[in-house]
Design a protein around this motif. Structure first.
Motif, PDB file in Angstrom:
ATOM      1  N   ASN A  37       0.822  -1.211   0.000  1.00 58.94           N
ATOM      2  CA  ASN A  37       0.000   0.000   0.000  1.00 58.94           C
ATOM      3  C   ASN A  37       0.854   1.259   0.000  1.00 58.94           C
ATOM      4  N   PRO A 164      -6.908   6.115  -4.941  1.00 63.03           N
ATOM      5  CA  PRO A 164      -7.787   5.421  -3.985  1.00 63.03           C
ATOM      6  C   PRO A 164      -8.731   6.414  -3.331  1.00 63.03           C
ATOM      7  N   ASN A 247      -2.923   0.160  -6.263  1.00 69.98           N
ATOM      8  CA  ASN A 247      -3.559  -0.335  -5.039  1.00 69.98           C
ATOM      9  C   ASN A 247      -3.012  -1.723  -4.737  1.00 69.98           C
TER      10      ASN A 247
END
Length: 518
Positions: A37, A164, A247
């Motif tokens: 991440n 995101p 992601n």
């Protein structure tokens, strides 16, 4: 008995060992996911920076023109009408680029649209820097405007589509940061080259603006295409690869890809998209009111007039020499840039709507104060009251750009890029950008004429009244979209009751799921 205990003990030990292995696997998985991440965030951040480079061009043009126009008047003997037309034309013409940008980005992709924007702007900037007549100057201005129209429309759309949900606000605000950085660089360029002869200084100032657009070519080697655009082209596997890079969570990638496929299921052709925008359903109408309305209010409150004509404002307050005017203008640019950084830090923590309230209320106060200050009589002879008036004018101008940058400046682009459904997003965002450019052009092209008619102070009192109206608009029409996926935001706008009651507030997850079921 001992044998039994030994057996049972062996089972227990094996169970404990097995549980420990599973626990270690879970821990290692979490650590790996966190590393993934973090790596993905850095990658998205880099892509957002490169996508925002075109916005430096817009900011630089706004900033550099406030000083360059002084030397252009001296060199080319421009009339006041020519000055207004030259400054304001960029915004009006850029709407052509914004209108064409939506269809172009759907046809050739978000990435290549950004490249095309940079090439067209480079051509225009080069022609302006070499111009010897007002006619040639305008040709360059028209090309630069079209290039900027493409660039400012596509950058927020691209960033919103690769980011995101939890950090989309911060990343989508980057174009506004780079616009402010460009404005500051324009002011610095004015100050740095103001000592050159008049016929050279403004040409150098404009030519320097070509440099950022060269970097856009390099960015094409770094940034991927938008995964949502790839899905629209039925390139699903390529979209999955991009989502995995942006992601790190495989499960979340598949979930997002499913949402995008569902949203793209009703993909329309360009003609059908425009038909839907011109004959919108109630939900799409609300999106258009919010997206186009926030774009128009962003400009109708006079931010471009404040930036383009800040030397004129300070001169009207009583400031004398060109060097002092340009130094004061640099202070405005520095303030604008610093406060946009604060907005980036807060937008995904505090939310969009609270910052919009702070911004519009603060701007209304500063614009009203500036209008009153500039309407006070001048005493001349370097009196202490004139010094106070100049100081107040600088304070209110810096306050106005600070409140603009902490709220409506960046959030305008965030909202207009995230509220529209995938099938309409590029061309609806282009429509919103048109509203912004038209409003900006009207303000820039009419500021000097209106100021002559009702004074500079009176003009800013009008801007204050418009800013007060923007507070009501924020309350009634702007949703809080913090932390929601683009697909969830689309569903939110289908709620008739929330729109009628005002505020278009997000309901809890249960209510959202209920609407989805319908």
């Amino acid at each position: 008995m001992d044998m039994k205990n030994e057996k049972d003990g062996g089972k227990i030990y094996r169970k404990i060992d097995h549980d420990e292995e599973k626990y270690e696997e879970r821990i290692n998985g979490v650590v790996h996911e966190e590393k993934g991440n973090n790596s993905s965030k850095k990658y998205v951040f880099a892509c957002a920076i490169f996508a925002s480079l075109n916005c430096v061009l817009l900011g630089y043009d706004i900033g550099v023109m406030s000083g360059a126009i002084i030397f252009m008047q001296e060199d080319l003997k421009l009339t006041e009408v020519q000055e207004e037309v030259f400054v304001g034309t960029l915004s009006i013409i850029s709407l052509l680029g914004s209108l064409a940008g939506g269809r172009t980005s759907d046809a050739i992709g978000r990435r290549w649209t950004m490249a095309f924007a940079a090439i067209v702007f480079q051509s225009g900037a080069a022609i302006m820097a070499l111009a010897t007549t007002f006619a040639v100057l305008m040709v360059g201005r028209l090309l630069a405007g079209i290039g900027l129209g493409f660039g400012i429309m596509i950058a927020p759309v691209y960033i919103a589509e690769i980011s995101p949900a939890i950090e989309r606000g911060s990343f989508t605000s980057l174009p506004e940061i780079f616009t402010n950085l460009g404005i500051l660089l324009g002011y610095v360029s004015n100050y740095a080259f103001s000592g050159l002869p008049a016929h050279i200084s403004w040409r150098v100032m404009l030519a320097v603006g070509i440099v950022p657009s060269v970097l856009v070519g390099f960015s094409l080697c770094i940034i991927p295409e938008s995964p949502r655009w790839l899905v629209m082209q039925n390139r699903v596997e390529e979209a999955r690869v991009v989502l995995l890079r942006t992601n790190g969570d495989v499960g979340e990638v598949e979930e997002r890809l499913g949402d995008i496929l569902k949203a793209a299921g009703g993909k329309n052709e360009g003609k059908s998209v425009w038909f839907e925008l011109m004959n919108p359903s109630p939900g799409v109408r609300r999106m258009l009111i919010t997206g186009c309305g926030i774009q128009c209010f962003q400009q109708m409150t006079g931010i471009d007039a404040t930036v383009y004509y800040s030397p004129t404002i300070f001169k009207d307050a009583g400031m004398g020499s060109n060097s002092k005017l340009l130094a004061a203008t640099m202070a405005v640019g520095l303030t604008k840039t610093l406060f946009i950084l604060i907005a980036i830090f807060l937008i995904d923590r505090v939310g969009r709507k609270p910052l919009l309230y702070i911004s519009t209320i603060g701007m209304t106060f500063c614009l009203f104060g500036l209008g009153i200050t500039l309407s006070l009589p001048k005493h001349g002879s370097d009196s202490s009251s004139d010094y106070a008036q100049i100081s107040l004018a600088i304070l209110f101008v810096c306050g106005n750009v600070a409140f603009f940058s902490v709220g409506i400046g960046p959030i305008c682009w965030v909202l207009s890029s995230e509220i529209f459904p995938l099938r309409l997003r590029a061309q609806a965002a282009a429509l919103g950008a048109v509203g912004s450019r038209v409003s900006s052009g009207v303000v820039a092209m009419s500021f000097l004429s209106v100021a002559h008619a009702i004074t500079v102070g009176g003009t800013f009192l009008v801007f204050a009244a418009i800013s007060a109206a923007s507070i009501v608009f924020v309350h009634k029409c702007c949703p809080e979209t913090k932390g929601k996926s683009l697909e969830q935001i689309e569903m939110m706008f289908q709620n008739d009751g929330q729109w009628v009651d005002g505020g278009v507030e997000l309901e809890d997850a249960q209510h959202l799921m209920h609407n989805t079921g319908r």
